[in-house]
Structure formats: C-alpha cells, structure tokens
Design an enzyme around this catalytic site. Structure first.
Site, mmCIF file in Angstrom:
data_model
loop_
_atom_site.group_PDB
_atom_site.id
_atom_site.type_symbol
_atom_site.label_atom_id
_atom_site.label_comp_id
_atom_site.label_asym_id
_atom_site.label_seq_id
_atom_site.Cartn_x
_atom_site.Cartn_y
_atom_site.Cartn_z
ATOM 1 N N GLY A 75 53.086 37.035 32.960
ATOM 2 C CA GLY A 75 51.752 37.616 32.970
ATOM 3 C C GLY A 75 50.942 37.359 31.711
ATOM 4 C CG ASP A 80 50.321 41.119 32.315
ATOM 5 O OD1 ASP A 80 50.995 42.081 31.871
ATOM 6 O OD2 ASP A 80 50.598 40.542 33.377
ATOM 7 C CG ASP A 126 50.741 50.196 35.890
ATOM 8 O OD1 ASP A 126 50.040 51.224 35.895
ATOM 9 O OD2 ASP A 126 51.297 49.755 36.909
ATOM 10 C CE LYS A 167 47.105 48.600 36.741
ATOM 11 N NZ LYS A 167 47.971 48.592 37.929
ATOM 12 C CG PHE A 195 47.873 45.441 41.903
ATOM 13 C CD1 PHE A 195 49.019 45.917 41.291
ATOM 14 C CD2 PHE A 195 47.786 44.085 42.180
ATOM 15 C CE1 PHE A 195 50.066 45.070 40.957
ATOM 16 C CE2 PHE A 195 48.828 43.226 41.860
ATOM 17 C CZ PHE A 195 49.971 43.716 41.249
ATOM 18 C CB VAL A 196 43.521 43.882 37.951
ATOM 19 C CG1 VAL A 196 42.540 45.044 38.094
ATOM 20 C CG2 VAL A 196 44.520 44.185 36.840
ATOM 21 C CG ASP A 246 52.144 37.957 39.515
ATOM 22 O OD1 ASP A 246 52.211 38.715 38.524
ATOM 23 O OD2 ASP A 246 53.029 37.888 40.381
ATOM 24 N NE ARG A 271 52.212 34.197 37.431
ATOM 25 C CZ ARG A 271 52.727 35.393 37.140
ATOM 26 N NH1 ARG A 271 52.062 36.220 36.378
ATOM 27 N NH2 ARG A 271 53.889 35.746 37.627
HETATM 28 P P1 IMP Z 1 54.609 48.756 33.569
HETATM 29 O O1 IMP Z 1 56.060 48.662 33.204
HETATM 30 O O2 IMP Z 1 54.381 49.672 34.726
HETATM 31 O O3 IMP Z 1 53.714 49.088 32.403
HETATM 32 O O4 IMP Z 1 54.209 47.368 34.152
HETATM 33 C C1 IMP Z 1 53.904 46.334 33.342
HETATM 34 C C2 IMP Z 1 53.961 45.021 34.069
HETATM 35 O O5 IMP Z 1 53.685 45.150 35.453
HETATM 36 C C3 IMP Z 1 52.882 44.143 33.498
HETATM 37 O O6 IMP Z 1 53.386 43.361 32.462
HETATM 38 C C4 IMP Z 1 52.455 43.323 34.682
HETATM 39 O O7 IMP Z 1 53.216 42.142 34.735
HETATM 40 C C5 IMP Z 1 52.764 44.174 35.875
HETATM 41 N N1 IMP Z 1 51.538 44.853 36.354
HETATM 42 C C6 IMP Z 1 51.181 46.142 36.159
HETATM 43 N N2 IMP Z 1 50.000 46.411 36.722
HETATM 44 C C7 IMP Z 1 49.586 45.254 37.284
HETATM 45 C C8 IMP Z 1 48.406 44.878 38.002
HETATM 46 O O8 IMP Z 1 47.462 45.656 38.248
HETATM 47 N N3 IMP Z 1 48.346 43.586 38.415
HETATM 48 C C9 IMP Z 1 49.340 42.671 38.170
HETATM 49 N N4 IMP Z 1 50.444 42.981 37.490
HETATM 50 C C10 IMP Z 1 50.573 44.268 37.055
HETATM 51 MG MG MG Z 2 54.288 41.505 33.027
#
Ligand code: IMP
Ligand code: MG
Length: 186
Positions: A36, A91, A94, A122, A143-144, A150, A156
């Site tokens: 990402g 990237d 979340d 987010k 979701f972006v 991706d 991507r």
């Molecule tokens: P987290 O562990 O929930 O913070 O997720 C982080 C990873 O999930 C990021 O590095 C992204 O690769 C993926 N991710 C989270 N949200 C999105 C989204 O909205 N679009 C695409 N990938 C996402």
């Molecule tokens: Mg990621």
C-alpha cells in the site's frame, strides 16, 4: 474523487520538509509497508532531503474491505532496524492494528526510535497503542482506493484517492470506468 493527485503531491512536499527538519543531521531508516505504501513512500523519500536508508516490510490485515487484524512478514528486519531511528511509512491508519503490531515488533528488534507517517488517517474510534506522528490527510471512515491503496489488489494505480462504495458488488469491469459509486456503508 476524494483527494486529487495534485493535492497529494503538494501535501507530500510539505510532509517531506517537516520530516527533513525532524531528522536533520541523522540517517533514519524509512520502512515502507508494502504494497500500500509503494507510491507514497517513493514520493515522500524524494521530498525528504536527507541521506536515508530504505527498507520494506510486507504486512496484510485486510481481506476485501474488512480488517482481519492479522499481520505477518516481519522476518529479516533485525539488522536493518537495530539501534536505528525508524520511520514507518504506510498508506493509511485505520484500526491501527497493523502499525501497533509492527511498532511493537520493531521495539523488540531493538529499534532506537519509532515514528509513523501515513498518507491517510480514518476518523474512527480505535484502541490502538500507537498514533501516527505525521498524517497527510484525515478522512472519513470510508473504504478508499488509489495511489497505492487497493481493494483485493485492484485500483492501486489510480493517481488520486477515491472512495470505493459497495466493494462486494463491484464487478471487475467497473475498474475501467475508474469512477465508483459513493456509499461506504456496505
Ligand atoms: P489497520 O491495521 O486497520 O490500521 O489497517 C491498515 C492497513 O489496512 C493499511 O495499511 C491498508 O493496507 C489497509 N487499509 C485500511 N483501510 C483501507 C482502505 O480504506 N482502503 C484500502 N486499504 C485499507
Ligand atoms: Mg497496508
């Protein structure tokens, strides 16, 4: 379209200047979270006017549009990070689970300092133990895709950030239009 390629480029330049000031006179390790962070990392590194080392780690916490919280792929990092100032580049922040896990592992591996730079954060409730030190853009909880982000490996290479609605209903042919309906609720 949520954030255009021009807006991203301008913001990345500013982040690059801030990070340059922060690490002035030192040689940090930039650790990109693949896949990402691919575009963000290469643009950001070239906006930072420092001698940096570059490493990548591969983690995945998403299955489709749902965060699974699983991380893997941390092997072989020890030599790159021990005793070093590490800047994790990803990237998007979340749930924060991926980067909390990564930061904890880096600490175990002996990193001297760990900071985090993400393009997007987010706005949502989260229990993560870490927070990003630099954020490109705060965004709503949708979701972006695009600029490295991706959906199951797709979209991507879109130049800007777009909101992907109803991810489960999008047929492969929809990728051609590069425009997707807006409804993150599904
Ligand atoms: P987290 O562990 O929930 O913070 O997720 C982080 C990873 O999930 C990021 O590095 C992204 O690769 C993926 N991710 C989270 N949200 C999105 C989204 O909205 N679009 C695409 N990938 C996402
Ligand atoms: Mg990621």
């Amino acid at each position: 379209m949520l954030i255009s390629a021009d807006e991203i480029a301008a913001r990345v330049r500013v982040l690059g200047e801030e990070i340059t000031r922060h690490y002035a006179g030192r040689v940090p390790v930039f650790l990109g979270v693949m896949n990402g962070a691919l575009f963000f990392m290469t643009d950001l590194v070239r906006s930072v006017h420092l001698d940096t080392e570059i490493s990548c780690v591969r983690l995945a916490s998403y299955a489709g549009a749902v965060s699974t919280g699983r991380v893997s792929g941390l092997d072989g990092l020890q030599d790159a990070v021990r005793g070093r100032e590490v800047l994790i580049i990803d990237d998007i922040f979340d749930t924060g689970r991926t980067l909390s896990t990564l930061a904890a592992r880096l600490r175990e591996l002996g990193a001297a300092d760990i900071k985090i730079c993400v393009l997007l954060e987010k706005k949502r409730e989260r229990a993560a133990s870490v927070r990003p030190d630099w954020v490109g853009f705060p965004i709503e909880d949708a979701f972006v895709v695009g600029y490295g982000l991706d959906y199951n490996g797709r979209y991507r290479s879109l130049p800007g950030i777009e909101v992907l609605s109803e991810p489960d209903k999008i047929a492969p042919a929809a990728a051609k239009s590069q425009t997707m309906a807006l409804d993150p609720a599904s």
